[in-house]
Design a protein around this motif. Structure first.
Motif, PDB file in Angstrom:
ATOM      1  N   HIS A 170      64.689  30.689  -5.486  1.00  0.00           N
ATOM      2  CA  HIS A 170      65.205  30.073  -7.373  1.00  0.00           C
ATOM      3  C   HIS A 170      64.085  30.874  -8.385  1.00  0.00           C
ATOM      4  N   GLU A 188      66.378  33.370 -10.641  1.00  0.00           N
ATOM      5  CA  GLU A 188      65.603  33.284 -12.280  1.00  0.00           C
ATOM      6  C   GLU A 188      65.012  34.989 -13.235  1.00  0.00           C
ATOM      7  N   LYS A 212      66.855  36.318 -16.115  1.00  0.00           N
ATOM      8  CA  LYS A 212      65.851  37.007 -17.715  1.00  0.00           C
ATOM      9  C   LYS A 212      65.661  38.332 -17.272  1.00  0.00           C
TER      10      LYS A 212
END
Length: 80
Positions: free
Chosen positions: A55, A59, A63
């Protein structure tokens, strides 16, 4: 592990493409459809057995590349 990611413009950012789609839909007689937002959809396969690490990598991808955090927001869902 497989993830799906949705990237959309933030609510306060004008979405001209979605407005054009909304106008076209209403011209087809579908006047009960409104507040359309458009975005991008990604699926990622991450070769990692640790769910938290996988995860975190998804992420990081959002970003650093998949979303422009100034004008976009994203959501991540684990599929498997």
């Amino acid at each position: 592990m497989k993830f799906e990611i949705f990237v959309t413009l933030k609510k306060e950012v004008l979405d001209p493409q979605a407005k054009a789609v909304e106008s076209a839909i209403q011209s087809l007689g579908l006047s009960n459809i409104s507040n359309i937002r458009q975005g991008k959809y990604f699926t990622l396969d991450i070769n990692e057995s640790d769910q938290e690490k996988a995860h975190a990598q998804a992420e990081e991808a959002c970003k650093k590349l998949l979303a422009n955090l100034t004008i976009e927001e994203y959501s991540i869902k684990q599929l498997s």
